[in-house]
Structure formats: structure tokens, C-alpha cells
Design a protein around this motif. Sequence first.
Motif, short mmCIF file in Angstrom:
data_model
loop_
_atom_site.label_atom_id
_atom_site.label_comp_id
_atom_site.label_asym_id
_atom_site.label_seq_id
_atom_site.Cartn_x
_atom_site.Cartn_y
_atom_site.Cartn_z
N GLY A 2 -57.65 -1.39 -71.26
CA GLY A 2 -57.47 -2.80 -71.45
C GLY A 2 -58.16 -3.28 -70.13
O GLY A 2 -58.38 -4.74 -70.28
N LEU A 3 -58.92 -3.13 -69.75
CA LEU A 3 -59.48 -4.01 -68.76
C LEU A 3 -60.97 -3.87 -68.66
O LEU A 3 -61.70 -4.14 -67.91
N ASP A 4 -62.14 -3.46 -69.96
CA ASP A 4 -62.57 -3.34 -70.16
C ASP A 4 -63.50 -5.24 -70.08
O ASP A 4 -64.65 -5.47 -70.34
N GLU A 5 -62.55 -5.63 -70.42
CA GLU A 5 -63.28 -7.79 -70.86
C GLU A 5 -63.91 -7.62 -69.68
O GLU A 5 -64.86 -8.78 -70.42
N GLY A 6 -63.51 -7.31 -68.90
CA GLY A 6 -64.09 -8.36 -67.52
C GLY A 6 -65.77 -7.37 -67.18
O GLY A 6 -65.95 -7.90 -66.04
N VAL A 7 -65.73 -5.99 -67.34
CA VAL A 7 -67.09 -5.09 -66.61
C VAL A 7 -68.14 -5.32 -67.00
O VAL A 7 -68.30 -5.89 -68.49
N PRO A 8 -68.99 -5.88 -66.45
CA PRO A 8 -70.55 -6.58 -66.67
C PRO A 8 -71.37 -5.30 -67.30
O PRO A 8 -71.12 -4.18 -67.37
N GLN A 9 -72.04 -5.51 -68.78
CA GLN A 9 -72.53 -4.65 -68.90
C GLN A 9 -73.32 -3.83 -67.70
O GLN A 9 -73.47 -2.53 -68.94
N VAL A 10 -73.73 -3.96 -66.63
CA VAL A 10 -74.82 -3.65 -65.75
C VAL A 10 -74.08 -1.98 -65.41
O VAL A 10 -73.83 -0.95 -65.75
N LEU A 11 -73.08 -2.25 -65.52
CA LEU A 11 -71.51 -0.83 -65.14
C LEU A 11 -71.25 -0.77 -66.70
O LEU A 11 -71.08 0.91 -66.22
N ARG A 12 -70.96 -0.95 -66.99
CA ARG A 12 -70.86 -0.47 -68.66
C ARG A 12 -72.15 0.52 -68.69
O ARG A 12 -71.49 1.91 -69.59
N ASP A 13 -73.41 -0.06 -69.33
CA ASP A 13 -74.75 1.01 -68.86
C ASP A 13 -74.29 2.66 -67.91
O ASP A 13 -74.92 3.50 -68.41
#
Length: 212
Positions: free
Chosen positions: A176-187
Motif C-alpha cells: 500500500g505504498l504505491d501512491e507516492g511512487v513516481p511514474q519513472v520508478l513504476r516503469d
Amino acid sequence: MADRPTLYTCAGSRGLRATWAAAEGGVDIALELLPFPPRYQAPEYLELNPLGTVPLLVEGETRMTESCAIAHYLATKSSDASLVVAPEEGDYPAYLDFTYHADATITFPQTVFMRFALFEKDKGWSEAGEAYAKWFWKRLVKLEQRLDGREFLCADRFTVADICCGYALILAGKVGLDEGVPQVLRDYRERLVAREGYRRAVERESAGPAAL
């Protein structure tokens, strides 16, 4: 012939870094999967590791308990030298820095968040959990900046540094910590979990009880 290394871990725990490194490098390890948390549900494990933590790597007289160190160690046993950045390479300092950064700086606030927000949420510590969630998100800035224009963290290739830091991002999605994960790191995370080595590691750990 020497015995193969034995890795004691819980499925999905920080020990996944070690399982993943072994899978990527084709290193033969014996995998012993424990219930989570082992110090309560498998008290006999304390005879092997008095800390009661996972992972634990045993190889002869060798005992290792730090997931990033174990991942690096297993990678050095691989026939694929690309998993480790050598001292003579220009990105060697960055490789060391991000490999240590993974646990010391990124995973630490995650574990405290999990304690307050997941494992002991009945104690009314939700505000503390929120504070550590924000701490974790702020500490992603170094990764975010490093991966601006890069596919991987070091030496223009996938290395143990990616395994170690990538695990923290994978864990973020689970707890449940994805809210603040930047898109570049999600990619970046998507690239990592698409790897065959990661899939093999998860499949191998799936035979045991989940850690989360």
C-alpha cells in the motif's frame, strides 16, 4: 564436491533479493522456506540464526544475514559476470552505493510503515505509519533522478543493484505504498518484474507460505 549454499527465507520477504540473484545467475541453491515471522512460527530456526530474521545463507562455515550482501555474494558465484560491477569499471562506486542504499535508506522506512500500518494497526499508530510512508516516498528521489534517461542503475546493464533497489519498489506495491511512487520508478519496476529471472525466483518461492 562442496555442498551448495542453503538459503533460509520467507516467500516475498527481503530474501527474494537473494533468490532472484541466484535465479538470474543460474546459481544452484537449496531453498528452505519458513513461515512468517519465523522467530514465532518456527522457533527452532533460532538455533541457526539467533536474530530470527530472514534471509539466512549457510554455506559451510559461512553465515550471512543481510539480503543485499547475500545477493551480491551469490552473483559473484554466477557464470554471468555482468550481474556485478567490477572495481575497474567506472560505475563501481555507484554500484556499491545503490546496493547499500536499497536497504539502509529505502527499505528501512518501509519496514517501520509495515509495523505501524499493517502488523500492529490495532494499536492506533496510524499517524506514525503515515509519517513513515511519506519518509519512504521522499527517499525515492535519488532513484528517480538516477533513472532519468537510464534503463538500469549502473553500467548500462541489469545488476544486483537493480535487484536490491527493485525489491523495495516491488514491496511498495504489495503493502500500500504505491501512491507516492513516481511514474519513472513504476516503469522501472515493470521492466524488472518482466524479467525471466524474477519470474523464476517468485515461482520457486511460491511453494512456501507468503511473507505478507
